[in-house]
Motif scaffolding. Structure first.
Motif, mmCIF file in Angstrom:
data_model
loop_
_atom_site.group_PDB
_atom_site.id
_atom_site.type_symbol
_atom_site.label_atom_id
_atom_site.label_comp_id
_atom_site.label_asym_id
_atom_site.label_seq_id
_atom_site.Cartn_x
_atom_site.Cartn_y
_atom_site.Cartn_z
ATOM 1 N N ASN A 29 0.846 -1.179 0.000
ATOM 2 C CA ASN A 29 0.000 0.000 0.000
ATOM 3 C C ASN A 29 0.888 1.238 0.000
ATOM 4 O OD1 ASN A 29 -1.427 2.296 1.541
ATOM 5 N ND2 ASN A 29 -3.078 0.924 0.974
ATOM 6 N N GLY A 32 -2.759 5.007 -0.637
ATOM 7 C CA GLY A 32 -4.168 5.028 -1.042
ATOM 8 C C GLY A 32 -4.917 3.855 -0.444
ATOM 9 N N MET A 33 -5.557 3.096 -1.320
ATOM 10 C CA MET A 33 -6.359 1.980 -0.851
ATOM 11 C C MET A 33 -5.848 0.676 -1.439
ATOM 12 S SD MET A 33 -10.320 1.284 -1.877
ATOM 13 C CE MET A 33 -10.951 2.719 -1.047
ATOM 14 N N GLY A 34 -5.737 -0.351 -0.581
ATOM 15 C CA GLY A 34 -5.470 -1.683 -1.095
ATOM 16 C C GLY A 34 -4.018 -2.114 -1.055
ATOM 17 N N ASN A 35 -3.821 -3.428 -1.149
ATOM 18 C CA ASN A 35 -2.500 -4.025 -1.296
ATOM 19 C C ASN A 35 -2.662 -5.429 -1.853
ATOM 20 O OD1 ASN A 35 -3.460 -5.472 0.890
ATOM 21 N ND2 ASN A 35 -1.993 -4.687 2.345
ATOM 22 N N GLY A 36 -1.538 -6.066 -2.149
ATOM 23 C CA GLY A 36 -1.599 -7.425 -2.676
ATOM 24 C C GLY A 36 -1.630 -8.424 -1.528
ATOM 25 N N TYR A 96 -14.205 -2.679 -3.124
ATOM 26 C CA TYR A 96 -12.987 -3.053 -2.400
ATOM 27 C C TYR A 96 -13.046 -2.577 -0.951
ATOM 28 C CZ TYR A 96 -8.047 -4.087 -1.675
ATOM 29 O OH TYR A 96 -6.865 -4.618 -1.217
#
Lengths: 413, 241
Positions: A29, A32-36, A96
């Motif tokens: 991240n 912002g928003m999100g990651n793997g 998400y």
């Protein structure tokens, strides 16, 4: 906000693509928003037993190509819709945030032209990453015949890309998907692989397809045998560095004289996946599993079938066999093999211990000894019968089962 | 003798020291039917003794306290004895035992820990947030095991700008991330004023769920195996049937 009707059309045209995995990317991240999620994550399961991991959707189903097997082909009378990049981005971000999805799987019909369609895909993922600050998983489909510069740029934003080979030979492709050629699919795959290797070798900043490439083959729409398909898959893993090859058993969604009317069995698809696992995780080669012009047996799983053809290697002693040998025993998977390797450092394992450890012995007992003891059946034909019987219940044949039988009895034809 | 304790790690370790030499020890943190004449002891946490036990056990297996934490979070009623037998084995063998996979105590503990860890992984996927009018996210959950605070790091890493509350409605407590800090608080009941668009997004999600399914390939048993019915309660796509 995208309309429910549009979402429905664009989802229904995308759902036959089988790839769903969200694994292989450790994208961090960046504010912002999100990651793997490196191992991947399933967010829901649909009544057909498949998982929902990514929001699988088309940007447009308005196609200029006319592939026989495809629902979105140009001369098919279906409702058409095209979403804007903003509509897709908004949908991804709000889904998400609520933890409905792990990311986006974006594909498109060949809308207007290959370049135009690919450009729109690029525009969408670029916007999602830069304007919406999205760091979650993105799987992007490549459009055959699109300009290689657009493809290259798209790979800088996506975690994974895939081109669908669809049909295993050039001949079948010519017949069923006349506007596609084998080259139009294989060349961009090779291009991306080359660029990915270079990107890594030069340790450049940023990411270039961290989760690699995958592809998909339709099984049963054309006459290729399992042996050919598995050799192709093996070549793609070894030569083109692919992460996954998906198999999709053919479902007739459109009728055409060139296509079979019946769906290819799901069992055949299942056997191909079992064989695919043997290639990727069990150290088998396609040549060991099936002959070039042969099919996988349906009554036995491919590992069992291989073991029965090679009884000279068995039984193996679980207390001393090396890992790669244990993995070749039918019924022993990677988890059981690891358990055995760990446990036998401390004690000698008998059959009771294996049972307690939940190693499934139904098939394995015919191929192993535990502490010198053998509990299987030594006779190959008996073993084959025992193992195959478990796959389906035997059915008593009935004289009155169907019309044909009845008419044969009465003589009324 | 039956040793009652309150389910905390300190109380467990205190009870463990008392029960270790006892050949016929039963540890429990839940209710227990007593037989006539059965001896009982109510063990209260003794922080000093617990700390001593912790130090000693960590000398034998430096990762064993992680195992204890996982075992005590389990919702399975056998967890106290599973943990006791596992730690007894560590103490008698004097080394890590986690790979002695043919030992009953290790098999039981490994399975118990795996179930807790697997449920954490499942909730990374099955948890559903709702957006409140203030922009904070709220997720009610009802897990089998006591894991709501262990879900926080995953969501904090991917949604650093969104304050959120994960509410374990069964255990009446909540793990809260306020945009900076994380804390655990008792929470009986939450009234959440939702953002105006929340229902519309949920409806879109339901539409998507319906559209992506292939009805001709129905496999309900497989779906329920992967996503057990007890988790459906808070999932918009499943809760209305």
């Amino acid at each position: 906000m995208i309309s429910e009707e549009k979402l429905k059309i664009l989802t229904e045209s995308a759902k036959y693509d089988v790839s769903c995995s969200s694994s292989g990317s450790g994208r961090k991240n960046g504010g912002g928003m999100g990651n793997g999620y490196f191992s991947g994550c399933c967010h829901s399961f649909t009544p057909d037993g498949r998982c929902i991991s990514l929001l699988k959707i088309l940007l447009s189903n308005d196609c200029v190509f006319n592939c026989k097997y495809c629902m979105s082909r140009s001369d098919c009378d279906v409702p058409r819709a095209t979403a804007t990049p903003e509509e897709i981005c908004e949908l991804v971000v709000d889904f998400y945030k609520r933890n409905y999805i792990e990311g986006l799987f974006l594909s498109s019909a060949v809308h207007r032209s290959p370049d135009y369609a690919m450009e729109q895909l690029l525009l969408t993922v670029k916007k999602l990453r830069t304007e919406y600050g999205f760091y979650g998983y993105i799987h992007l489909k490549g459009i055959p015949h699109a300009d290689e510069r657009i493809v290259h740029e798209a790979a800088l934003y996506a975690d994974r890309m895939s081109y669908n080979i669809e049909l295993p030979t050039e001949k079948s492709l010519k017949l069923l998907a006349p506007q596609k050629s084998r080259e139009s699919v294989l060349l961009p795959m090779k291009q991306l692989q080359r660029e990915r290797d270079l990107f890594r070798a030069e340790k450049r900043k940023g990411r270039f397809l961290p989760a690699g490439q995958t592809t998909q083959l339709i099984v049963g729409a054309s006459p290729e045998r399992d042996g050919q398909i598995l050799r192709l898959a093996q070549g793609l893993y070894r030569g083109a560095g692919l992460k996954r090859v998906y198999f999709s058993s053919y479902v007739p969604v459109v009728h055409d004289a060139l296509l079979p009317d019946r769906p290819a069995g799901e069992l055949r698809e299942h056997r191909l996946y079992q064989a695919d696992w043997l290639l990727r995780f069990y150290g088998f080669s396609a040549e060991e599993i099936v002959e070039n012009d042969g099919d996988l047996p349906l009554d036995l799983d491919p590992k069992c079938a291989w073991a029965l053809r090679n009884m000279q290697f068995f039984p193996v002693e679980v207390n001393s066999a090396p890992a790669e040998t244990l993995l070749r025993v039918p019924g022993i998977g990677t988890r059981s093999a690891q358990k055995i390797l760990d446990a036998r450092k401390y004690t000698r394992l008998g059959f009771d211990a294996l049972k307690k450890m939940r190693v499934v012995l139904k098939r394995a007992r015919h191929f192993i000894t535990a502490n010198g003891k053998f509990y299987g059946s030594g006779d190959e034909t008996a073993v084959r019968g025992l193992l195959a019987a478990g796959e389906g219940q035997p059915v008593q044949l009935s004289l009155f089962e169907n019309e044909a039988a009845r008419s044969a009895l009465t003589g009324e034809l | 003798m039956i040793y009652f304790y309150d389910g905390s790690a300190d109380a467990f370790l205190t009870a463990f020291l008392l029960a270790y030499p006892d050949e016929d020890a039963t540890l429990t943190s839940g209710g227990k039917q007593l037989a006539i004449g059965q001896e009982t002891a109510f063990v209260r946490a003794d922080p000093a003794r617990a700390e001593a036990a912790r130090k000693r056990l960590e000398q034998l297996d430096k990762n064993c306290m992680h195992d204890l934490d996982m075992l005590l979070r389990s919702g399975d009623h056998t967890r106290d004895m599973v943990a006791f037998n596992y730690f007894k084995l560590i103490a008698t063998r004097g080394c890590p035992v986690r790979k002695m996979l043919a030992e009953d105590a290790v098999i039981a503990a490994e399975e118990c820990i795996r179930r807790v860890e697997f449920e954490i992984h499942r909730f990374h996927g099955f948890l559903r947030f709702m957006e409140s009018a203030s922009g904070a996210l709220y997720a009610p959950v009802s897990p089998d095991n006591d894991i709501c605070d262990l879900l926080v790091p995953h969501f904090r890493a991917r949604l650093p700008r969104f304050p959120f509350v994960i509410h374990d409605v069964r255990r009446k407590k909540a793990a809260v991330y306020d945009g900076e800090n994380v804390f655990l608080a008792p929470l009986e009941h939450a009234e959440v004023a939702l953002t105006a668009d929340e229902t519309a997004w949920q409806n879109l999600w339901k539409k998507y769920y319906k559209s992506v399914n292939i009805p001709s390939r129905e496999r309900l048993k497989q779906m329920r195996g992967y996503m057990p019915v007890r988790y459906w309660k808070f999932m918009p796509e499943k809760k209305d049937g």
